[in-house]
Design a protein around this motif. Sequence first.
Motif, mmCIF file in Angstrom:
data_model
loop_
_atom_site.group_PDB
_atom_site.id
_atom_site.type_symbol
_atom_site.label_atom_id
_atom_site.label_comp_id
_atom_site.label_asym_id
_atom_site.label_seq_id
_atom_site.Cartn_x
_atom_site.Cartn_y
_atom_site.Cartn_z
ATOM 1 N N VAL A 91 0.691 -1.544 0.065
ATOM 2 C CA VAL A 91 0.105 0.034 0.097
ATOM 3 C C VAL A 91 1.103 1.140 0.211
ATOM 4 N N PRO A 92 1.487 2.134 -1.428
ATOM 5 C CA PRO A 92 1.610 3.573 -0.993
ATOM 6 C C PRO A 92 0.768 4.458 0.277
ATOM 7 N N PRO A 93 2.250 4.997 0.698
ATOM 8 C CA PRO A 93 1.632 5.730 1.463
ATOM 9 C C PRO A 93 1.064 7.033 0.910
ATOM 10 N N SER A 94 -0.705 7.261 1.537
ATOM 11 C CA SER A 94 -1.944 8.560 1.311
ATOM 12 C C SER A 94 -1.566 9.397 2.261
ATOM 13 N N TYR A 95 -2.562 10.430 1.767
ATOM 14 C CA TYR A 95 -2.914 11.471 2.872
ATOM 15 C C TYR A 95 -3.494 12.617 2.404
ATOM 16 N N TYR A 96 -4.532 12.751 3.289
ATOM 17 C CA TYR A 96 -5.755 13.550 3.133
ATOM 18 C C TYR A 96 -4.672 15.221 3.069
ATOM 19 N N HIS B 33 -5.623 18.311 3.477
ATOM 20 C CA HIS B 33 -5.765 19.011 4.443
ATOM 21 C C HIS B 33 -5.046 18.954 5.551
ATOM 22 N N GLU B 34 -4.986 17.522 5.732
ATOM 23 C CA GLU B 34 -4.509 17.393 6.742
ATOM 24 C C GLU B 34 -3.004 16.717 7.239
ATOM 25 N N LEU B 35 -2.405 17.225 5.847
ATOM 26 C CA LEU B 35 -0.705 17.961 5.843
ATOM 27 C C LEU B 35 -0.312 19.085 6.254
ATOM 28 N N THR B 36 0.793 19.019 7.372
ATOM 29 C CA THR B 36 1.218 20.195 8.088
ATOM 30 C C THR B 36 2.245 20.517 7.079
ATOM 31 N N ALA B 37 2.778 19.458 6.631
ATOM 32 C CA ALA B 37 3.613 19.941 5.304
ATOM 33 C C ALA B 37 3.694 19.078 4.458
ATOM 34 N N TYR B 38 3.964 19.483 3.250
ATOM 35 C CA TYR B 38 4.353 18.453 1.893
ATOM 36 C C TYR B 38 5.242 17.808 2.274
ATOM 37 N N PRO B 39 5.502 16.163 1.512
ATOM 38 C CA PRO B 39 6.916 15.491 1.429
ATOM 39 C C PRO B 39 7.495 16.737 0.667
ATOM 40 N N GLU C 135 7.566 15.543 -6.014
ATOM 41 C CA GLU C 135 7.666 14.839 -7.207
ATOM 42 C C GLU C 135 7.452 13.426 -7.192
ATOM 43 N N ASN C 136 7.083 12.274 -6.351
ATOM 44 C CA ASN C 136 6.396 11.539 -6.477
ATOM 45 C C ASN C 136 5.957 10.924 -5.719
ATOM 46 N N TYR C 137 4.956 11.916 -5.777
ATOM 47 C CA TYR C 137 3.343 11.946 -5.554
ATOM 48 C C TYR C 137 2.334 12.350 -6.662
ATOM 49 N N VAL C 138 1.256 11.795 -6.504
ATOM 50 C CA VAL C 138 -0.325 11.982 -7.408
ATOM 51 C C VAL C 138 -1.038 12.838 -6.393
ATOM 52 N N LEU D 287 -6.905 14.054 -2.026
ATOM 53 C CA LEU D 287 -5.335 13.425 -1.396
ATOM 54 C C LEU D 287 -3.759 13.747 -2.443
ATOM 55 N N LEU D 288 -3.045 13.104 -1.617
ATOM 56 C CA LEU D 288 -1.362 12.882 -2.125
ATOM 57 C C LEU D 288 -1.481 11.433 -2.000
ATOM 58 N N GLN D 289 -1.013 10.732 -2.922
ATOM 59 C CA GLN D 289 -0.476 9.259 -3.237
ATOM 60 C C GLN D 289 0.320 9.562 -3.580
ATOM 61 N N ARG D 290 1.740 8.373 -2.935
ATOM 62 C CA ARG D 290 2.823 8.532 -3.302
ATOM 63 C C ARG D 290 2.716 6.857 -4.802
ATOM 64 N N LYS D 291 4.084 7.746 -5.778
ATOM 65 C CA LYS D 291 3.265 7.069 -7.020
ATOM 66 C C LYS D 291 3.812 6.205 -7.159
#
Length: 396
Positions: free
Chosen positions: A275-280, A282-288, A292-295, A326-330
Amino acid sequence: MIPEYRHRYNAAFTPAKYQEMLADIDQKFPGQLEFRVAETPVFIPADLRDKLIAAGSSIIDVIQQGNFKELTEAAIPAHQRVPGNEGRPDFLTFDFAVCRNANGELEPQLIEMQGFPSLYAFQSWLPGIFERHFPIPSSVSAFINSPNAVDYREEMRRFLLGDEAPENVILLEIYPDTQKTRIDFVLTKEFWGINIVCLTKIRKNGRQLFYEKDGRQIPIKRIYNRVIFDELARYPDLPGEFHLTDEVDVTWVGHPNWFFRVSKYTLPLLSGPFVPPSYYLHELTAYPEDLENYVLKPLFSFAGAGVRLHVTAADLDAITNKENYLLQRKVQYEPAVQSPDGLVKSEIRLLYIWHPDQARPTLLCGLSRLSRGEMIGVDFNKNKDWVGGTTPLFER
């Protein structure tokens, strides 16, 4: 992916034989196949098969948690919430990219998931079409927990009909004759006697629903639901007496609320090696740091609509409704299916049903898609061959 079977298949393949196979389909169901069927099935070796099964099982563990409905309440738009007993998700489908891990082994990586039916009839029929035209060894099967297509279809018959007569069970869709998946509807009627009814043709008397057949009003007791809310929103003035959000006396085979509960919205609740990491968003306090490795994926659109493969921090800052993304790791698809002129990427969808009397869902079969483009999907594979929908055949 099983070299011996691949070499044998490709040696026997010719474009003429492929066209004969398509003609065979069209002769049986004239004009009903609108999506592209790929030139080959996908041969799934036992090791990858077992990883797919394990990946699906870990997702089911999360769906079975006692607080899963609580965690996914916000997934259902208030104006699209359907009343009635949701029960459990009758259908589960999980889409996995075929990738290669650090040890050089093929492995699945989760892309998307749905609590909604897929092509359960067509995917039981297509393997037999391939077998009529190309060499398929008996040591692979399209079916996981059924010995053959006959047993599979009997299990689906019991599941879809329950204790009702076939004429009291309908497959519900919007303008079904125009849907790209209509060949699956035709096969559903052929296999299980379920009539295909457009949402606009449903009649309503109080809490009772009916459809017309041979001049008679037939009571509807069970609905095999194929209506996607995302598409329903495109018809704001759809005529008809029945709306999905009405309170009616029917049993949903696939309650519509599960379409939202088990979806992209679920991805951040999952973890594990497949399962690639995924984040809502609006819940991220900082972007990864490696953005460039996220969709970026919109939570409330489907069939790949609105997905952005390349995003920057400025793009994300500009989004005003971050709670809807959401952001999901590619993942890196591994071209692993050998075509006559190169390697092709693949995706495997696992198809489950959940019997009322069973503790866990049953994995029945799968669906595979082949791609030469940046993403899996029609828009990325126009004018290409050895791409499109097909069947995974699992090593026994």
